[in-house]
Design an enzyme around this catalytic site. Structure first.
Site, PDB file in Angstrom:
ATOM      1  N   ASP A   1       0.865  -1.169   0.000  1.00 36.51           N
ATOM      2  CA  ASP A   1       0.000   0.000   0.000  1.00 36.51           C
ATOM      3  C   ASP A   1       0.911   1.231   0.000  1.00 36.51           C
ATOM      4  OD1 ASP A   1      -2.386   1.572   0.422  1.00 36.51           O
ATOM      5  OD2 ASP A   1      -3.225  -0.205   1.394  1.00 36.51           O
TER       6      ASP A   1
ATOM      7  N   ASP B   1      -3.033   4.711  -2.380  1.00 36.22           N
ATOM      8  CA  ASP B   1      -4.136   5.264  -1.606  1.00 36.22           C
ATOM      9  C   ASP B   1      -4.547   6.638  -2.138  1.00 36.22           C
ATOM     10  OD1 ASP B   1      -5.601   4.712   0.961  1.00 36.22           O
ATOM     11  OD2 ASP B   1      -4.774   6.665   1.479  1.00 36.22           O
TER      12      ASP B   1
ATOM     13  N   GLU C   1      -6.132   3.922  -6.160  1.00 34.47           N
ATOM     14  CA  GLU C   1      -7.447   4.079  -5.527  1.00 34.47           C
ATOM     15  C   GLU C   1      -7.937   5.492  -5.821  1.00 34.47           C
ATOM     16  OE1 GLU C   1      -9.704   3.940  -1.226  1.00 34.47           O
ATOM     17  OE2 GLU C   1      -7.962   5.191  -1.586  1.00 34.47           O
TER      18      GLU C   1
ATOM     19  N   HIS D   1     -11.271  -3.008   3.135  1.00 33.57           N
ATOM     20  CA  HIS D   1     -11.239  -2.677   4.560  1.00 33.57           C
ATOM     21  C   HIS D   1     -12.025  -1.427   4.915  1.00 33.57           C
ATOM     22  CE1 HIS D   1      -8.335  -0.223   2.574  1.00 33.57           C
ATOM     23  NE2 HIS D   1      -8.206   0.519   3.650  1.00 33.57           N
ATOM     24  N   ASP D   2     -12.536  -0.711   3.917  1.00 32.01           N
ATOM     25  CA  ASP D   2     -13.307   0.508   4.177  1.00 32.01           C
ATOM     26  C   ASP D   2     -14.807   0.298   4.011  1.00 32.01           C
ATOM     27  OD1 ASP D   2     -10.971   1.995   4.526  1.00 32.01           O
ATOM     28  OD2 ASP D   2     -10.877   2.561   2.403  1.00 32.01           O
TER      29      ASP D   2
END
Ligand code: ISL
Length: 586
Positions: A114, A222, A281, A354-355
């Site tokens: 990430d 991210d 993302e 995960h969000d």
């Protein structure tokens, strides 16, 4: 329509075979904190991932995207990085990290890191230095502004812009030493880096090269579409009934986004053997921006995460205002992206991360049709055109947790939102209902490796309460059961590996919009795969005129999630039925 269309040679086969390994790949997302704890401190770690690599190999995934394991104060569970070149001791050391890369490689699994470079932690030395004085050499590495003209620092409304943060409250915090405000689109502990400054960009590229040299295979970036902002930082429009303005149009997909991405490609990825992957993302990304960013000829990213389909069960731009699940809207949204990136670009395919609350609880029917709805949703995603991502636990059919009170929640976003609601006069009951409807903590409960309270996740007390699955649904029950959700995922992944049509076939929707019964084809040369999924508790009917009759009836069944598999793809389709069909291989 002719049954079997000639596939437009939109993609270069050479690219597919050599460089673009990810077109044939399935990628597994690990949220390390909740995956597996090897040292009994209640927090998952890298050693724990190594212990479960055989599980991932069994599932058949080609790569793992690791949510952040860098040094971090953990305000946002690692999405606030204080040192990009250190492993957080909670997760391990460089020794364990190198062991992970090596052990994964031995099993044919690549590691994708990430990359959180829209912001750092406020504990990062860059920020500390930047904050120390207006004359600091790194002052302009972040966004600093004096109080709004005519106001006094610290008073309400003195923030340089009226923008609201992703995590509640203003996007600006006052830093007392210099009396200026700094920008943070997320928590106040996550100051935004200033990508306008070449020194910032080159420090990031240098760090990325350093990681690639350690043997990793790429990055999931991210909120990468937030790195270019409108340097004038204009106020946003304040929606009715809201306190803060909407800064999104001014800080997302900004004027230099494509320039920065192309520069990063050249500086970091070009001329690397093994061709690392670049996944961006991009919340709020449009189809047009995604096309530009993933057009191989432009040299920016390989794929982006878009969010349209996971926003079909809440009000536009407000995840807290949930609406009834609408699988027809979910399907239409996914199909729009399939068609939109058919000729240029590439899709990333996902339902959970995960969000997001668990996808099975949002879009499936876990009470009535747990197995069938889990497998139907997976079939739709894995058989579309793009690279599928499996979020940890989705392959076990995990559902939302049953948190009972605020003390059970851990996520900064949920806790901030609850506080903001109650501060604004909302009753605790209403605030709780709103928060629990969309909390990210649903996706962050520990993996249920075995039956029992802590599910084999940790010998200690887990950092967040486990949500034990129903009997028979833990990993150890599912891995050897050919009729499990896990085995279904394994077969879908295997199919992608063995049948080129799954990776390369052109997508063609066969059923009309606004219905939760979906049939689509994947077409390659003279061959066709047909996928049928019914995302509904009601049965449906698929008319035989879907395709030429002689094609429909000549298709052979590849996979079905019914106990009595159907003879033909058309006719009555059971609730949450999923089936995959194929023209005979020639
Ligand atoms: O989680 C969201 C809504 O609940 C999203 O708006 C999310 O904040 C957005 O997708 C960006 O997410 C990424 O950056 C955040 C981090 O908290 C998330 O975990 C990460 O995936 C800030 O780094």
């Amino acid at each position: 329509m002719s049954a079997v269309e000639k596939r437009r040679p939109a993609r270069s086969l050479a690219l597919v075979d050599d460089d673009a390994w990810w077109r044939r790949a399935a990628i597994y997302q690990i949220y390390p904190r909740s995956f597996n704890d090897s040292d009994g401190d209640g927090i998952g770690d890298i050693g724990g991932i190594i212990e479960r690599l055989d599980y991932l190999a069994r599932l058949g995934v080609d790569a793992v995207w690791l949510s952040p394991v860098y040094e971090s104060p953990q305000v946002d569970n690692g999405y606030d990085i204080s040192d990009y070149r250190t492993i957080d001791p909670v997760y391990g050391t460089f020794d364990t990290f190198d062991q992970l890369v090596e052990a994964a490689k031995q099993r044919g699994i690549r590691i994708i890191m990430d990359l959180v470079v829209n912001h750092t932690s406020d504990q990062h030395e860059w920020f500390r230095e930047s904050a120390s004085s207006v004359d600091s050499a790194r002052r302009d590495w972040y966004w600093w502004r004096p109080p709004r003209l005519g106001t006094v620092a610290g008073e309400s409304g003195a923030e340089p812009t009226n923008w609201g943060s992703f995590f509640t409250g203003p996007t600006w915090s006052l830093e007392p030493v210099t009396g200026q405000y700094y920008l943070h689109l997320f928590a106040r502990e996550q100051p935004d880096l200033n990508w306008e400054r070449p020194a910032v960009r080159h420090a990031v590229y240098d760090m990325m090269r350093w990681w690639l040299d350690r043997g990793i295979d790429g990055f999931r970036m991210d909120v990468i579409n937030l790195i270019s902002k409108d340097p004038d930082l204009p106020d946003g429009i304040v929606p009715a009934g809201k306190r803060h303005g909407d800064g999104f149009p001014h800080y997302s997909n900004g004027p230099r986004l494509h320039e920065f991405l192309a520069e990063m490609r050249t500086e970091v990825f070009a001329s690397r053997s093994g061709v690392p992957i670049a996944i961006g993302e991009m919340p709020g990304v449009t189809l047009e921006t995604a096309q530009r960013a993933t057009d191989p000829c432009r040299g920016e990213l390989d794929m982006v995460f878009q969010f349209d389909h996971v926003e079909t069960d809440h009000a536009p731009g407000n995840k807290w205002s949930r609406t009834a699940p609408d699988c027809a809207a979910l399907i239409d949204s996914l199909c729009r992206w399939q068609e939109g990136l058919a000729d240029v670009g590439w899709n990333s395919l996902y339902l959970g991360n995960h969000d997001q609350p668990r996808s099975l609880s949002r879009f499936g029917s876990p009470e009535r049709y747990w197995y069938r709805s889990a497998t139907a949703l997976a079939t739709m995603i894995h058989m579309m055109s793009g690279t599928p991502f499996v979020y940890q636990g989705d392959e076990l059919g995990m559902v939302n947790a049953e948190f009972e009170s605020l003390d059970a929640l851990r996520d900064v976003e949920s806790l901030n939102h609850y506080r903001a609601l109650t501060d604004a006069g909302e009753s605790p009951g209403n605030a709780w209902r709103e928060v629990i409807g969309a909390s990210r903590d649903h996706a962050r409960t520990p993996m249920p490796w075995t039956d029992g309270e802590s599910g084999g996740f940790s010998a200690g007390t887990p950092w967040i309460d486990p949500h034990p699955p129903a009997p028979g649904r833990s990993a150890d029950h599912q891995i050897d059961d050919p009729g499990s959700v896990f085995s279904w995922y394994r077969k879908l992944i295997e199919l992608r590996h063995v049948d080129p049509i799954v990776a390369l076939g052109r997508f063609r929707r066969l059923t009309p919009s606004a219905t939760s019964l979906l049939a689509f084809g994947r077409l390659l040369d003279d061959e066709m795969m047909l996928v049928v999924v019914n995302l509904s508790d009601e049965s449906g009917t698929l008319e035989p005129n879907l395709l030429e009759e002689k094609v429909v009836y000549a298709m052979s069944l590849v996979m079905s999630n019914l106990p009595q598999p159907p003879c033909f793809p058309v006719g009555t389709i059971e609730p949450w039925e999923a089936s995959i069909w194929r023209t005979p291989n020639t």
